[in-house]
Design a protein around this motif. Structure first.
Motif, PDB file in Angstrom:
ATOM      1  N   TRP A 286      12.106   3.200  -4.541  1.00  0.00           N
ATOM      2  CA  TRP A 286      11.927   1.863  -3.969  1.00  0.00           C
ATOM      3  C   TRP A 286      10.494   1.373  -4.124  1.00  0.00           C
ATOM      4  N   SER A 287      10.355   0.066  -4.156  1.00  0.00           N
ATOM      5  CA  SER A 287       9.036  -0.565  -4.221  1.00  0.00           C
ATOM      6  C   SER A 287       8.314  -0.420  -2.881  1.00  0.00           C
ATOM      7  N   HIS A 288       7.038  -0.715  -2.897  1.00  0.00           N
ATOM      8  CA  HIS A 288       6.214  -0.687  -1.683  1.00  0.00           C
ATOM      9  C   HIS A 288       6.809  -1.631  -0.629  1.00  0.00           C
ATOM     10  N   GLY A 289       7.163  -2.828  -1.059  1.00  0.00           N
ATOM     11  CA  GLY A 289       7.719  -3.822  -0.140  1.00  0.00           C
ATOM     12  C   GLY A 289       9.048  -3.403   0.447  1.00  0.00           C
ATOM     13  N   LYS A 290       9.893  -2.799  -0.364  1.00  0.00           N
ATOM     14  CA  LYS A 290      11.192  -2.341   0.122  1.00  0.00           C
ATOM     15  C   LYS A 290      11.016  -1.210   1.125  1.00  0.00           C
ATOM     16  N   ARG A 291      10.074  -0.321   0.876  1.00  0.00           N
ATOM     17  CA  ARG A 291       9.800   0.757   1.828  1.00  0.00           C
ATOM     18  C   ARG A 291       9.324   0.176   3.163  1.00  0.00           C
ATOM     19  N   GLU A 292       8.446  -0.817   3.109  1.00  0.00           N
ATOM     20  CA  GLU A 292       7.955  -1.437   4.350  1.00  0.00           C
ATOM     21  C   GLU A 292       9.082  -2.122   5.112  1.00  0.00           C
ATOM     22  N   ALA A 293       9.941  -2.837   4.388  1.00  0.00           N
ATOM     23  CA  ALA A 293      11.076  -3.505   5.042  1.00  0.00           C
ATOM     24  C   ALA A 293      12.002  -2.471   5.677  1.00  0.00           C
ATOM     25  N   PHE A 294      12.251  -1.375   4.995  1.00  0.00           N
ATOM     26  CA  PHE A 294      13.104  -0.306   5.518  1.00  0.00           C
ATOM     27  C   PHE A 294      12.501   0.298   6.781  1.00  0.00           C
ATOM     28  N   MET A 295      11.206   0.584   6.769  1.00  0.00           N
ATOM     29  CA  MET A 295      10.565   1.175   7.948  1.00  0.00           C
ATOM     30  C   MET A 295      10.608   0.222   9.139  1.00  0.00           C
ATOM     31  N   ALA A 296      10.506  -1.073   8.865  1.00  0.00           N
ATOM     32  CA  ALA A 296      10.496  -2.064   9.939  1.00  0.00           C
ATOM     33  C   ALA A 296      11.893  -2.365  10.475  1.00  0.00           C
ATOM     34  N   GLY A 297      12.887  -2.362   9.582  1.00  0.00           N
ATOM     35  CA  GLY A 297      14.202  -2.821  10.013  1.00  0.00           C
ATOM     36  C   GLY A 297      15.374  -1.932   9.681  1.00  0.00           C
TER      37      GLY A 297
END
Length: 97
Positions: free
Chosen positions: A68-79
């Motif tokens: 996953w991309s950096h952004g996708k990882r951040e979205a996953f961790m948040a939601g």
């Protein structure tokens, strides 16, 4: 039992791994005895972790998240997983409505 985890490195990147002993593995990363990737990016901090009944399940999630991309990882961790459903495998943003 196994864990998959995401570390936030000092340079803002993420490292994804799996282990049977999360506390020991985090200590190894922060003392420079973890991966070569984190050794060059100390200090690291635990950004997210999930426990699984079996290590092979944790390992499968590790491999999934590593793609996953950096952004996708951040979205996953948040939601959670609901936050990234519909993202393409290599996409960096959610699909347009």
């Amino acid at each position: 039992m196994g864990f998959v985890y995401i570390l936030r490195c000092a340079d803002g990147t993420y490292y994804v791994g799996s282990t049977v002993d999360l506390a020991r593995r985090l200590d190894a990363h922060n003392t420079g005895m973890g991966s070569a990737y984190t050794r060059r990016r100390l200090p690291v901090e635990l950004a997210w972790a999930q426990e699984f009944a079996r290590i092979d399940e944790a390992f499968a999630w590790e491999k999934r998240i590593q793609g996953w991309s950096h952004g996708k990882r951040e979205a996953f961790m948040a939601g959670g997983i609901d936050a990234v459903i519909g993202w393409s495998k290599r996409g960096s943003a959610p699909p347009s409505p």
